[in-house]
Design an enzyme around this catalytic site. Sequence first.
Site, PDB file in Angstrom:
ATOM      1  N   TYR A 117       0.842  -1.197   0.000  1.00 28.26           N
ATOM      2  CA  TYR A 117       0.000   0.000   0.000  1.00 28.26           C
ATOM      3  C   TYR A 117       0.875   1.244   0.000  1.00 28.26           C
ATOM      4  O   TYR A 117       0.564   2.233  -0.662  1.00 28.26           O
ATOM      5  CB  TYR A 117      -0.926   0.003   1.225  1.00 28.26           C
ATOM      6  CG  TYR A 117      -1.923  -1.127   1.212  1.00 28.26           C
ATOM      7  CD1 TYR A 117      -3.074  -1.054   0.431  1.00 28.26           C
ATOM      8  CD2 TYR A 117      -1.722  -2.277   1.963  1.00 28.26           C
ATOM      9  CE1 TYR A 117      -3.994  -2.095   0.402  1.00 28.26           C
ATOM     10  CE2 TYR A 117      -2.632  -3.324   1.948  1.00 28.26           C
ATOM     11  CZ  TYR A 117      -3.764  -3.225   1.168  1.00 28.26           C
ATOM     12  OH  TYR A 117      -4.668  -4.257   1.134  1.00 28.26           O
ATOM     13  N   ASN A 140     -12.539  -0.675  -4.606  1.00 32.66           N
ATOM     14  CA  ASN A 140     -12.390  -0.915  -6.039  1.00 32.66           C
ATOM     15  C   ASN A 140     -13.595  -1.702  -6.563  1.00 32.66           C
ATOM     16  O   ASN A 140     -13.808  -2.837  -6.158  1.00 32.66           O
ATOM     17  CB  ASN A 140     -11.089  -1.689  -6.290  1.00 32.66           C
ATOM     18  CG  ASN A 140     -10.939  -2.152  -7.719  1.00 32.66           C
ATOM     19  OD1 ASN A 140     -11.577  -1.648  -8.632  1.00 32.66           O
ATOM     20  ND2 ASN A 140     -10.085  -3.146  -7.913  1.00 32.66           N
ATOM     21  N   CYS A 148      -6.471  -4.989  -7.648  1.00 33.29           N
ATOM     22  CA  CYS A 148      -6.257  -4.691  -6.233  1.00 33.29           C
ATOM     23  C   CYS A 148      -5.737  -5.918  -5.475  1.00 33.29           C
ATOM     24  O   CYS A 148      -5.158  -5.779  -4.396  1.00 33.29           O
ATOM     25  CB  CYS A 148      -7.531  -4.150  -5.596  1.00 33.29           C
ATOM     26  SG  CYS A 148      -8.970  -5.203  -5.806  1.00 33.29           S
ATOM     27  N   HIS A 149      -5.903  -7.105  -6.057  1.00 30.97           N
ATOM     28  CA  HIS A 149      -5.385  -8.316  -5.407  1.00 30.97           C
ATOM     29  C   HIS A 149      -3.859  -8.343  -5.375  1.00 30.97           C
ATOM     30  O   HIS A 149      -3.274  -9.095  -4.606  1.00 30.97           O
ATOM     31  CB  HIS A 149      -5.919  -9.573  -6.118  1.00 30.97           C
ATOM     32  CG  HIS A 149      -5.514  -9.696  -7.549  1.00 30.97           C
ATOM     33  ND1 HIS A 149      -6.180  -9.022  -8.558  1.00 30.97           N
ATOM     34  CD2 HIS A 149      -4.520 -10.392  -8.148  1.00 30.97           C
ATOM     35  CE1 HIS A 149      -5.601  -9.321  -9.716  1.00 30.97           C
ATOM     36  NE2 HIS A 149      -4.590 -10.153  -9.488  1.00 30.97           N
ATOM     37  N   GLU A 175      -1.621 -16.216 -11.188  1.00 30.94           N
ATOM     38  CA  GLU A 175      -0.695 -15.356 -11.923  1.00 30.94           C
ATOM     39  C   GLU A 175       0.733 -15.881 -11.829  1.00 30.94           C
ATOM     40  O   GLU A 175       1.453 -15.863 -12.827  1.00 30.94           O
ATOM     41  CB  GLU A 175      -0.792 -13.909 -11.421  1.00 30.94           C
ATOM     42  CG  GLU A 175      -2.087 -13.244 -11.824  1.00 30.94           C
ATOM     43  CD  GLU A 175      -2.168 -11.774 -11.449  1.00 30.94           C
ATOM     44  OE1 GLU A 175      -1.144 -11.182 -11.040  1.00 30.94           O
ATOM     45  OE2 GLU A 175      -3.266 -11.217 -11.586  1.00 30.94           O
TER      46      GLU A 175
END
Length: 183
Positions: A117, A140, A148-149, A175
């Site tokens: 963050y 979001n 945002c993950h 991912e």
Amino acid sequence: MTSSTFTKPPKKKSQRDEGRDATTYCTLDSPAGKLLLAGKNECLELLTFQNGNHPTKLDPSWINDEHPFKETIRQLQAYFAGTLKKFTLKTAPQGTPFQQQVWRALRTIPYGKTVSYGHIAKAIGNPQASRAVGAANGQNPISIIVPCHRVIGSTGKLVGYGGGLPIKETLLKLEKQHQSKKP
């Protein structure tokens, strides 16, 4: 003799024409659970996890129509298959100017990478705003597309996710698994 002007009767509107300015939605099964897509005029405004911590309640005025989301569905399926690393969709997330700034910064986080963050706060020129960034991240409305993950705590731990930490973990693992594949 009088002259008359003939006008064509108004074209009867189809359900799709009547819904042009209405919110349309559809759901999609995914490796992260059931997704809800919603928006107007083929522009995505909402992508939420219906099996997550905060499922979206359908508005009775919304029209169930998959057609406006054909490209979104195609890109999401490619993302989950590991063949799409960056989304190119028309989106219109609704939020404050600060939230919009944070969401734009989130879209710069590379596929398969994570940042804190604090990193996002610095990226938007407000290094003291880590908590505010966290709050904007939590608001979001277009998960996955606005990734945002990919934001984690400063200690490297997975913290806070509107869909729930298991979904965040699923997306990050997916991912990592596909990171080495070419788009």
